[in-house]
Design a protein around this motif. Structure first.
Motif, PDB file in Angstrom:
ATOM      1  N   LEU A 159       2.426   5.453  15.985  1.00  0.00           N
ATOM      2  CA  LEU A 159       3.556   4.396  16.082  1.00  0.00           C
ATOM      3  C   LEU A 159       4.374   4.765  17.179  1.00  0.00           C
ATOM      4  O   LEU A 159       5.201   3.934  17.813  1.00  0.00           O
ATOM      5  N   ARG A 217       8.918   5.268   6.329  1.00  0.00           N
ATOM      6  CA  ARG A 217       7.792   4.152   5.964  1.00  0.00           C
ATOM      7  C   ARG A 217       6.826   4.535   5.611  1.00  0.00           C
ATOM      8  O   ARG A 217       6.168   3.969   4.467  1.00  0.00           O
ATOM      9  N   LYS A 265      -4.463  -2.059  10.373  1.00  0.00           N
ATOM     10  CA  LYS A 265      -4.476  -3.183   9.511  1.00  0.00           C
ATOM     11  C   LYS A 265      -4.732  -4.308  10.409  1.00  0.00           C
ATOM     12  O   LYS A 265      -5.435  -5.226  10.220  1.00  0.00           O
ATOM     13  N   ILE A 318       9.873   6.333  10.702  1.00  0.00           N
ATOM     14  CA  ILE A 318       8.289   6.231  10.785  1.00  0.00           C
ATOM     15  C   ILE A 318       7.960   7.189   9.397  1.00  0.00           C
ATOM     16  O   ILE A 318       7.275   6.504   8.515  1.00  0.00           O
ATOM     17  N   PRO A 370       1.801   1.808   7.833  1.00  0.00           N
ATOM     18  CA  PRO A 370       1.947   1.206   9.190  1.00  0.00           C
ATOM     19  C   PRO A 370       1.308   2.075  10.038  1.00  0.00           C
ATOM     20  O   PRO A 370       1.110   3.240  10.029  1.00  0.00           O
ATOM     21  N   GLY A 371       0.760   1.428  11.264  1.00  0.00           N
ATOM     22  CA  GLY A 371      -0.176   1.970  12.409  1.00  0.00           C
ATOM     23  C   GLY A 371      -1.408   2.427  11.945  1.00  0.00           C
ATOM     24  O   GLY A 371      -2.147   3.147  12.693  1.00  0.00           O
ATOM     25  N   SER A 372      -1.850   1.842  10.687  1.00  0.00           N
ATOM     26  CA  SER A 372      -3.381   2.417  10.457  1.00  0.00           C
ATOM     27  C   SER A 372      -4.465   1.414  11.190  1.00  0.00           C
ATOM     28  O   SER A 372      -5.622   1.582  10.947  1.00  0.00           O
ATOM     29  N   ASP A 380      11.844   0.526  15.007  1.00  0.00           N
ATOM     30  CA  ASP A 380      11.518   1.446  13.854  1.00  0.00           C
ATOM     31  C   ASP A 380      10.091   1.970  14.228  1.00  0.00           C
ATOM     32  O   ASP A 380       9.692   2.992  13.571  1.00  0.00           O
ATOM     33  N   ASP A 381       9.630   1.906  15.238  1.00  0.00           N
ATOM     34  CA  ASP A 381       8.441   2.447  16.035  1.00  0.00           C
ATOM     35  C   ASP A 381       8.787   3.598  16.938  1.00  0.00           C
ATOM     36  O   ASP A 381       7.935   4.340  17.862  1.00  0.00           O
ATOM     37  N   TYR A 383       5.216   3.486   1.721  1.00  0.00           N
ATOM     38  CA  TYR A 383       4.159   2.919   1.450  1.00  0.00           C
ATOM     39  C   TYR A 383       3.344   3.693   0.566  1.00  0.00           C
ATOM     40  O   TYR A 383       2.832   3.144  -0.367  1.00  0.00           O
ATOM     41  N   ARG A 398       9.852  -2.883  19.081  1.00  0.00           N
ATOM     42  CA  ARG A 398      10.316  -2.486  17.653  1.00  0.00           C
ATOM     43  C   ARG A 398      11.020  -1.081  17.431  1.00  0.00           C
ATOM     44  O   ARG A 398      10.269  -0.117  17.761  1.00  0.00           O
TER      45      ARG A 398
END
Length: 194
Positions: free
Chosen positions: A125, A146, A14, A143, A10-12, A136-137, A150, A134
């Motif tokens: 994030l 997550r 993508k 974080i 997450p946050g990469s 979750d951010d 991952y 969000r």
């Protein structure tokens, strides 16, 4: 047809890089979450089955997800390939995807893994959480959980594809253009020349 799997925590970056790759290489973005939502909205037999399971709090079985991917492949014969996002997440899913692609006369061309340090991800994030809406951010503990989830899940799938020399690790820190350029270089090294 040239198919790509893009991994990244997450946050990469993508999502941003996916959009650029799709535009440059005429790829179709295949997100399993989007597929599920559209099959449910269209009330297809697979969508009805998936909704029934989700309403009972169950995970949608791999066969149903692979069936949706099969439908998406058949519905898009004009694209140069597919960019898989969020799938496969397990070795069983990777094996099922490989089997399906082989039936369709294609395969995964490359697996790109964006690598970003944990502190950089947390910073990105938390920053994104200021505007994304969000929840979750906005929580550092969530974080970090997550990121751990991952790493645990994705490393298994990356190991599966490493055996076929398809995994390329890309530094996901730097400017957007530098990262995009590094991704393109790896894709073009593997892509069949026309």
């Amino acid at each position: 047809m040239f198919n790509i799997i893009l991994f990244g925590p997450p946050g990469s970056g993508k999502g941003t890089q996916s959009e650029k790759l799709i535009a440059k290489y005429n790829l179709k973005h295949l997100s399993t979450g989007d597929l599920l939502r559209s099959e449910i909205a269209a009330a297809t037999p697979l969508g009805i089955e998936a909704k029934k399971m989700m309403d009972q709090g169950q995970l949608v079985p791999d066969e149903v997800v692979v069936g949706m991917i099969s439908s998406a492949l058949d519905a898009n014969p004009q694209v140069a390939g597919f960019l898989f996002d969020g799938f496969p997440r397990t070795t069983a899913q990777a094996e099922a995807l490989d089997k399906l692609l082989k039936l369709k006369g294609t395969s995964i061309g490359i697996v790109l893994a964006l690598e970003v340090g944990e502190e950089e991800i947390v910073s990105r994030l938390l920053n994104r959480g200021l505007t994304s809406g969000r929840s979750d951010d906005t929580n550092e503990t969530i974080i970090r959980n997550r990121i751990t989830e991952y790493k645990n899940k994705t490393s298994i799938v990356a190991n599966y594809y490493t055996a076929t020399d398809k995994v390329k690790h890309i530094k996901g820190e730097g400017s957007l253009d530098e990262i995009f350029s590094a991704l393109c270089k790896e894709i073009e090294a593997k892509m069949p020349q026309k």
